[in-house]
Design a protein around this motif. Structure first.
Motif, mmCIF file in Angstrom:
data_model
loop_
_atom_site.group_PDB
_atom_site.id
_atom_site.type_symbol
_atom_site.label_atom_id
_atom_site.label_comp_id
_atom_site.label_asym_id
_atom_site.label_seq_id
_atom_site.Cartn_x
_atom_site.Cartn_y
_atom_site.Cartn_z
ATOM 1 N N ALA A 90 28.139 -12.352 31.787
ATOM 2 C CA ALA A 90 27.693 -12.926 30.515
ATOM 3 C C ALA A 90 28.269 -12.142 29.332
ATOM 4 C CB ALA A 90 26.167 -12.951 30.454
ATOM 5 N N GLY A 94 30.708 -13.574 26.486
ATOM 6 C CA GLY A 94 30.232 -13.492 25.109
ATOM 7 C C GLY A 94 31.169 -12.710 24.208
ATOM 8 N N ASP A 97 33.843 -14.815 22.811
ATOM 9 C CA ASP A 97 33.349 -16.004 22.104
ATOM 10 C C ASP A 97 33.253 -17.239 23.001
ATOM 11 O OD1 ASP A 97 32.971 -14.728 19.628
ATOM 12 O OD2 ASP A 97 35.127 -14.905 19.213
ATOM 13 N N LEU A 98 32.876 -17.013 24.255
ATOM 14 C CA LEU A 98 32.679 -18.118 25.183
ATOM 15 C C LEU A 98 31.190 -18.292 25.449
ATOM 16 C CD1 LEU A 98 35.588 -17.165 27.548
ATOM 17 C CD2 LEU A 98 35.392 -19.353 26.350
ATOM 18 N N ASN A 99 30.731 -19.510 25.341
ATOM 19 C CA ASN A 99 29.324 -19.825 25.551
ATOM 20 C C ASN A 99 29.121 -20.371 26.962
ATOM 21 O OD1 ASN A 99 26.585 -20.255 24.740
ATOM 22 N ND2 ASN A 99 27.043 -22.437 24.610
ATOM 23 N N ILE A 100 28.100 -19.867 27.648
ATOM 24 C CA ILE A 100 27.720 -20.432 28.944
ATOM 25 C C ILE A 100 26.789 -21.603 28.658
ATOM 26 C CG2 ILE A 100 26.530 -20.040 31.132
ATOM 27 C CD1 ILE A 100 27.346 -17.068 30.869
ATOM 28 N N GLU A 101 27.254 -22.810 28.975
ATOM 29 C CA GLU A 101 26.469 -24.013 28.697
ATOM 30 C C GLU A 101 25.372 -24.215 29.730
ATOM 31 O OE1 GLU A 101 29.610 -26.931 28.455
ATOM 32 O OE2 GLU A 101 29.934 -26.470 26.332
ATOM 33 N N TYR A 102 25.655 -23.894 30.980
ATOM 34 C CA TYR A 102 24.646 -23.898 32.030
ATOM 35 C C TYR A 102 25.166 -23.111 33.215
ATOM 36 C CZ TYR A 102 27.352 -27.817 34.038
ATOM 37 O OH TYR A 102 28.346 -28.618 34.543
ATOM 38 N N ALA A 120 31.309 -22.863 31.189
ATOM 39 C CA ALA A 120 31.529 -22.291 29.860
ATOM 40 C C ALA A 120 32.133 -23.363 28.967
ATOM 41 C CB ALA A 120 32.468 -21.091 29.953
ATOM 42 N N ASP A 121 32.018 -23.175 27.660
ATOM 43 C CA ASP A 121 32.519 -24.196 26.733
ATOM 44 C C ASP A 121 34.037 -24.320 26.756
ATOM 45 O OD1 ASP A 121 32.789 -21.719 25.510
ATOM 46 O OD2 ASP A 121 32.004 -22.363 23.578
#
Length: 148
Positions: A90, A94, A97-102, A120-121
């Protein structure tokens, strides 16, 4: 390389999930990971199967309502271990700048480690960054071998 998953919208009522899984069982399609997300009147089921393309076709032919957006069909599967804990993964994402969507875990367990399915997005960038940080990314073939 992203792993293909199957996403299905189901009515949120008793027995519907069983019908879906029984249907896949009839065609001898194994499920390696499963996630259920409650969305009020319906649920979103996400699955890593041994053959996503075949599972999708079989379910479409049976009139199941599939979730076909790219967000619901491509994921990354990583193998967590003492070095690559979920917190480290994580943080790496992070920090880039990568978001974990689920995310959800799978039935793949190897010597006390488990496979984590995540979206990830920006999946391509996420896999590149994780590989650069020596995080083990599993292919579908690698997942399958743990079920043989």
């Amino acid at each position: 390389m992203p792993v293909q998953q199957v996403g299905v919208f189901l009515d949120n009522r008793p027995g519907v999930l069983s019908e879906l899984i029984d249907y896949l069982d009839r065609f001898k399609i194994r499920i390696f990971a499963l996630s259920i997300a409650d969305a009020g009147e319906f649920g979103l089921i996400r699955m890593i199967t041994e053959d996503a393309e075949r599972a999708t076709k079989i379910l479409e032919d049976a009139n199941f309502n599939l979730a076909k957006s790219k967000k619901n069909v491509e994921v990354t599967v990583i193998l967590t271990n003492e070095k690559d804990k979920i917190s480290r993964v994580a943080k790496i994402l992070g920090d880039h700048d990568l978001n974990i969507e689920y995310a959800y875990s799978s039935a793949v367990h190897i010597d006390g480690k488990f496979a984590l399915v995540l979206r990830a997005d920006d999946l391509e960038k996420a896999e590149k960054v994780l590989k650069e940080n020596d995080v083990a990314i599993l292919s579908l073939d690698e997942i399958k071998k743990y079920f043989e």
